[in-house]
Write a protein that holds these residues in place. Structure first.
Motif, mmCIF file in Angstrom:
data_model
loop_
_atom_site.group_PDB
_atom_site.id
_atom_site.type_symbol
_atom_site.label_atom_id
_atom_site.label_comp_id
_atom_site.label_asym_id
_atom_site.label_seq_id
_atom_site.Cartn_x
_atom_site.Cartn_y
_atom_site.Cartn_z
ATOM 1 N N HIS A 27 3.955 -1.912 2.539
ATOM 2 C CA HIS A 27 4.098 -1.884 1.082
ATOM 3 C C HIS A 27 3.490 -3.089 0.364
ATOM 4 C CE1 HIS A 27 6.822 1.475 1.675
ATOM 5 N NE2 HIS A 27 7.560 0.736 2.492
ATOM 6 N N GLY A 28 3.178 -4.145 1.098
ATOM 7 C CA GLY A 28 2.701 -5.370 0.477
ATOM 8 C C GLY A 28 3.853 -6.323 0.214
ATOM 9 N N TYR A 29 3.565 -7.601 0.367
ATOM 10 C CA TYR A 29 4.593 -8.640 0.225
ATOM 11 C C TYR A 29 5.310 -8.572 -1.120
ATOM 12 C CZ TYR A 29 6.477 -13.389 -0.381
ATOM 13 O OH TYR A 29 7.282 -14.471 -0.640
ATOM 14 N N ALA A 30 4.542 -8.423 -2.202
ATOM 15 C CA ALA A 30 5.119 -8.469 -3.547
ATOM 16 C C ALA A 30 6.099 -7.328 -3.797
ATOM 17 C CB ALA A 30 4.001 -8.448 -4.587
ATOM 18 N N ALA A 31 5.900 -6.198 -3.150
ATOM 19 C CA ALA A 31 6.734 -5.020 -3.397
ATOM 20 C C ALA A 31 7.984 -4.972 -2.524
ATOM 21 C CB ALA A 31 5.911 -3.749 -3.186
ATOM 22 N N VAL A 32 8.109 -5.908 -1.603
ATOM 23 C CA VAL A 32 9.238 -5.890 -0.664
ATOM 24 C C VAL A 32 10.258 -6.961 -1.054
ATOM 25 C CG1 VAL A 32 9.937 -6.203 1.739
ATOM 26 C CG2 VAL A 32 7.798 -5.024 1.212
ATOM 27 N N SER A 33 11.473 -6.530 -1.269
ATOM 28 C CA SER A 33 12.552 -7.468 -1.605
ATOM 29 C C SER A 33 13.354 -7.812 -0.359
ATOM 30 C CB SER A 33 13.487 -6.840 -2.641
ATOM 31 O OG SER A 33 14.154 -5.718 -2.074
#
Length: 198
Positions: A27-33
Motif C-alpha cells: 500500500h505504500g508507507y504513507a497509506a499504512v497506519s
C-alpha cells in the motif's frame, strides 16, 4: 530500537516487522497506519510501541536490515581471479539475492523519500558501500584493459538499475528459470562494459 522484554518479544517483533514489510510494499508507507499494522499482527495498536518507537523507526529498521544483510552476503562471496569473473559473480548474486526479497527491494528503492534526513543519510551510506563494490570491479577492469567505460560511476548505477529491474517482472515457474535469467543478465552486464577487440 526499543523492544519488548519478555517471553513474547521474539514472536511479536518478527511478526510486526513482517506485517510492516508486507503492508508498506502493498500500500505504500504513507497509506499504512500503526493501527493497520497492529490489525495485521492481531494485537492492540498500543502494543506496537513496546517494540518500536514509531512507524518511521519501523521503516528505517527494515531498510537498514535489508542493506546490512545484502552487504554481508556480498562480502561472503568467494574471491574471483579477474574482473570479468567478478562482474559475472556480482550480476548473478545481485539477481539471486533480490528476486528472493521483492518486497524488501521495493521498499528499499521506493520509500527512500519517506525517511527522515538522518535516516536517509544512513541508508544512502550503506547503498554507496554496495555500489562501491561494483564500481571497484569496473575500475579494475578498465585498468586491466578488459573493460571500457568513460564514467565508471554512471556505469555502476546503470548496471545496478538493470539488474534490480528483474524483480519487477521475474516470477518463479515462468518462461525462464532463475539460473537462465542470471546467465543472460550477467552476459549483458559483461557486454555493456567489454572492451571492443580489433
Amino acid at each position: 530500537m526499543a523492544r519488548k522484554i519478555g517471553s513474547h518479544s521474539e514472536i511479536t517483533g518478527p511478526r510486526i516487522r513482517g506485517a510492516a514489510l508486507r503492508l508498506f510494499a502493498r500500500h505504500g508507507y504513507a497509506a499504512v497506519s500503526m493501527r493497520k499494522i497492529a490489525a495485521e499482527v492481531g494485537v492492540q495498536a498500543g502494543a506496537l510501541y513496546l517494540y518500536t518507537t514509531d512507524k518511521q523507526a519501523l521503516l528505517f529498521d527494515l531498510m537498514q536490515d535489508h542493506m546490512t544483510d545484502l552487504l554481508a552476503a556480498l562480502h561472503a562471496l568467494p574471491p574471483q581471479p579477474d574482473p570479468a569473473s567478478k562482474l559475472e559473480q556480482f550480476a548473478r548474486f545481485h539477481i539471486g539475492y533480490h528476486v528472493e526479497r521483492p518486497e524488501a527491494v521495493f521498499i528499499a528503492y521506493m520509500e527512500l523519500r519517506n525517511l527522515t534526513p538522518e535516516n536517509f543519510a544512513t541508508i544512502e551510506s550503506l547503498r554507496r558501500k554496495y555500489e562501491d563494490r561494483l564500481q571497484a570491479i569496473l575500475i579494475e577492469g578498465v585498468a586491466c584493459g578488459v573493460f571500457t567505460s568513460p564514467d565508471t560511476k554512471m556505469a555502476t548505477l546503470a548496471l545496478i538499475s538493470m539488474l534490480t529491474g528483474v524483480t519487477s517482472w521475474y516470477r518463479e515457474g515462468g518462461r525462464l528459470a532463475r539460473a537462465d535469467v542470471q546467465t543472460l543478465y550477467a552476459d549483458m552486464a559483461l557486454r555493456a562494459v567489454a572492451k571492443m577487440q580489433g
